[in-house]
Design a protein around this motif. Structure first.
Motif, PDB file in Angstrom:
ATOM      1  N   ARG A  83      -2.423   2.478   2.758  1.00 49.82           N
ATOM      2  CA  ARG A  83      -2.693   1.076   3.106  1.00 49.82           C
ATOM      3  C   ARG A  83      -4.200   0.846   3.251  1.00 49.82           C
ATOM      4  N   ARG A  84      -4.891   1.778   3.922  1.00 49.23           N
ATOM      5  CA  ARG A  84      -6.333   1.638   4.125  1.00 49.23           C
ATOM      6  C   ARG A  84      -7.077   1.579   2.791  1.00 49.23           C
ATOM      7  N   VAL A  85      -6.737   2.473   1.863  1.00 48.87           N
ATOM      8  CA  VAL A  85      -7.411   2.502   0.562  1.00 48.87           C
ATOM      9  C   VAL A  85      -7.112   1.220  -0.218  1.00 48.87           C
ATOM     10  N   ARG A  86      -5.843   0.803  -0.235  1.00 47.90           N
ATOM     11  CA  ARG A  86      -5.484  -0.419  -0.958  1.00 47.90           C
ATOM     12  C   ARG A  86      -6.235  -1.626  -0.408  1.00 47.90           C
ATOM     13  N   GLU A  87      -6.300  -1.733   0.922  1.00 53.02           N
ATOM     14  CA  GLU A  87      -7.012  -2.859   1.534  1.00 53.02           C
ATOM     15  C   GLU A  87      -8.512  -2.770   1.292  1.00 53.02           C
ATOM     16  N   LYS A  88      -9.055  -1.558   1.297  1.00 55.70           N
ATOM     17  CA  LYS A  88     -10.478  -1.357   0.997  1.00 55.70           C
ATOM     18  C   LYS A  88     -10.802  -1.881  -0.401  1.00 55.70           C
ATOM     19  N   LEU A  89      -9.867  -1.684  -1.335  1.00 56.76           N
ATOM     20  CA  LEU A  89     -10.048  -2.133  -2.713  1.00 56.76           C
ATOM     21  C   LEU A  89      -9.693  -3.607  -2.897  1.00 56.76           C
ATOM     22  N   LYS A  90      -9.226  -4.238  -1.804  1.00 59.47           N
ATOM     23  CA  LYS A  90      -8.859  -5.661  -1.814  1.00 59.47           C
ATOM     24  C   LYS A  90      -7.767  -5.953  -2.849  1.00 59.47           C
ATOM     25  N   LEU A  91      -6.739  -5.091  -2.849  1.00 58.04           N
ATOM     26  CA  LEU A  91      -5.606  -5.250  -3.762  1.00 58.04           C
ATOM     27  C   LEU A  91      -4.345  -5.572  -2.979  1.00 58.04           C
ATOM     28  N   SER A  92      -3.507  -6.409  -3.556  1.00 58.66           N
ATOM     29  CA  SER A  92      -2.174  -6.590  -2.989  1.00 58.66           C
ATOM     30  C   SER A  92      -1.352  -5.357  -3.357  1.00 58.66           C
ATOM     31  N   GLN A  93      -0.223  -5.187  -2.709  1.00 53.67           N
ATOM     32  CA  GLN A  93       0.646  -4.067  -3.057  1.00 53.67           C
ATOM     33  C   GLN A  93       1.071  -4.163  -4.523  1.00 53.67           C
ATOM     34  N   THR A 121      -0.898  10.310  -8.594  1.00 59.13           N
ATOM     35  CA  THR A 121      -1.186   9.070  -7.863  1.00 59.13           C
ATOM     36  C   THR A 121      -1.989   9.374  -6.605  1.00 59.13           C
ATOM     37  N   SER A 122      -1.650  10.456  -5.926  1.00 60.46           N
ATOM     38  CA  SER A 122      -2.400  10.864  -4.729  1.00 60.46           C
ATOM     39  C   SER A 122      -3.856  11.150  -5.081  1.00 60.46           C
ATOM     40  N   GLN A 123      -4.061  11.863  -6.190  1.00 56.24           N
ATOM     41  CA  GLN A 123      -5.426  12.191  -6.615  1.00 56.24           C
ATOM     42  C   GLN A 123      -6.199  10.924  -6.992  1.00 56.24           C
ATOM     43  N   LEU A 124      -5.540  10.013  -7.694  1.00 57.03           N
ATOM     44  CA  LEU A 124      -6.204   8.777  -8.082  1.00 57.03           C
ATOM     45  C   LEU A 124      -6.593   7.950  -6.857  1.00 57.03           C
ATOM     46  N   LEU A 125      -5.721   7.898  -5.861  1.00 53.51           N
ATOM     47  CA  LEU A 125      -6.057   7.182  -4.624  1.00 53.51           C
ATOM     48  C   LEU A 125      -7.262   7.818  -3.932  1.00 53.51           C
ATOM     49  N   ARG A 126      -7.299   9.150  -3.918  1.00 52.79           N
ATOM     50  CA  ARG A 126      -8.438   9.850  -3.306  1.00 52.79           C
ATOM     51  C   ARG A 126      -9.729   9.508  -4.041  1.00 52.79           C
ATOM     52  N   LEU A 127      -9.677   9.525  -5.381  1.00 55.73           N
ATOM     53  CA  LEU A 127     -10.861   9.192  -6.172  1.00 55.73           C
ATOM     54  C   LEU A 127     -11.298   7.750  -5.958  1.00 55.73           C
ATOM     55  N   LEU A 128     -10.340   6.817  -5.928  1.00 57.57           N
ATOM     56  CA  LEU A 128     -10.681   5.417  -5.700  1.00 57.57           C
ATOM     57  C   LEU A 128     -11.248   5.193  -4.302  1.00 57.57           C
ATOM     58  N   ASP A 129     -10.785   5.973  -3.335  1.00 61.11           N
ATOM     59  CA  ASP A 129     -11.325   5.868  -1.983  1.00 61.11           C
ATOM     60  C   ASP A 129     -12.790   6.298  -1.968  1.00 61.11           C
ATOM     61  N   GLN A 130     -13.095   7.371  -2.686  1.00 62.54           N
ATOM     62  CA  GLN A 130     -14.469   7.890  -2.727  1.00 62.54           C
ATOM     63  C   GLN A 130     -15.363   7.123  -3.693  1.00 62.54           C
ATOM     64  N   HIS A 131     -14.759   6.538  -4.744  1.00 61.83           N
ATOM     65  CA  HIS A 131     -15.526   5.844  -5.784  1.00 61.83           C
ATOM     66  C   HIS A 131     -14.845   4.520  -6.128  1.00 61.83           C
ATOM     67  N   PRO A 132     -14.924   3.537  -5.237  1.00 62.96           N
ATOM     68  CA  PRO A 132     -14.231   2.264  -5.478  1.00 62.96           C
ATOM     69  C   PRO A 132     -14.687   1.557  -6.755  1.00 62.96           C
ATOM     70  N   GLU A 133     -15.864   1.903  -7.254  1.00 60.75           N
ATOM     71  CA  GLU A 133     -16.340   1.279  -8.481  1.00 60.75           C
ATOM     72  C   GLU A 133     -15.456   1.628  -9.689  1.00 60.75           C
ATOM     73  N   LEU A 134     -14.669   2.694  -9.594  1.00 64.41           N
ATOM     74  CA  LEU A 134     -13.748   3.077 -10.676  1.00 64.41           C
ATOM     75  C   LEU A 134     -12.628   2.058 -10.862  1.00 64.41           C
ATOM     76  N   LEU A 135     -12.423   1.207  -9.874  1.00 65.45           N
ATOM     77  CA  LEU A 135     -11.382   0.183  -9.972  1.00 65.45           C
ATOM     78  C   LEU A 135     -11.633  -0.721 -11.190  1.00 65.45           C
ATOM     79  N   GLU A 136     -12.882  -1.027 -11.473  1.00 67.91           N
ATOM     80  CA  GLU A 136     -13.208  -1.884 -12.632  1.00 67.91           C
ATOM     81  C   GLU A 136     -12.772  -1.211 -13.930  1.00 67.91           C
ATOM     82  N   ASP A 137     -12.946   0.114 -14.045  1.00 67.34           N
ATOM     83  CA  ASP A 137     -12.486   0.840 -15.239  1.00 67.34           C
ATOM     84  C   ASP A 137     -10.981   0.704 -15.393  1.00 67.34           C
ATOM     85  N   LEU A 138     -10.254   0.801 -14.289  1.00 67.87           N
ATOM     86  CA  LEU A 138      -8.791   0.646 -14.340  1.00 67.87           C
ATOM     87  C   LEU A 138      -8.413  -0.762 -14.782  1.00 67.87           C
ATOM     88  N   ARG A 139      -9.120  -1.749 -14.270  1.00 62.56           N
ATOM     89  CA  ARG A 139      -8.812  -3.134 -14.625  1.00 62.56           C
ATOM     90  C   ARG A 139      -9.046  -3.375 -16.114  1.00 62.56           C
TER      91      ARG A 139
END
Length: 142
Positions: A83-93, A121-139
């Motif tokens: 939940r913390r990582v998802r909210e940090k990334l400002k994403l809905s569920q 999925t666990s690894q990807l969440l860990r990476l997104l937590d450490q590198h939120p800028e990767l979210l743009e690549d996913l988008r």
């Protein structure tokens, strides 16, 4: 409708012994792969002895402790971390489930502790937590 803590009676009669059990907490050690956490387990307990009766959400505390240990030992994120990582990334569920390709309802299940995320999925969440800028690549690839 779930009963609130105020609706829980202070005593109950043991169905096995007939003695009066009182609402309280007792320490319980939760162990996973050699590592332990002590929690305060709510329940109905006799005045003498440790065996009690647990009702409703009493055991949720042990489930939460187990998830903390799994996160420490195996890197499986707990519902609170997810939940913390998802909210940090400002994403809905729903958005998070779509972007991570796990299904639109997966994050609801992860955050309620009904399902654990897979290893990738666990690894990807860990990476997104450490590198939120990767979210743009996913988008961009979605």
């Amino acid at each position: 409708m779930a009963a609130s803590k105020m609706d829980v009676p202070n005593t109950m009669v043991s169905p096995e012994t007939g003695e009066t059990l009182r609402r309280g907490v007792r320490p319980l050690i939760v162990t996973y792969k050699g590592k332990s956490i002590t929690v305060e387990l709510p329940g109905y307990y006799p005045d003498n002895g440790d065996d009690g009766i647990h009702v409703g959400d009493d055991m949720a505390i042990t489930d939460a402790a187990l998830r903390i240990l799994k996160e420490e030992i195996e890197g499986i994120p707990s519902p609170a971390t997810i939940r913390r990582v998802r909210e940090k990334l400002k994403l809905s569920q729903r958005e998070a489930g779509g972007l991570l390709k796990v299904g639109e309802n997966a994050f609801d299940k992860y955050e309620r502790g009904l399902v654990e995320p897979s290893g990738p999925t666990s690894q990807l969440l860990r990476l997104l937590d450490q590198h939120p800028e990767l979210l743009e690549d996913l988008r961009e690839s979605a």
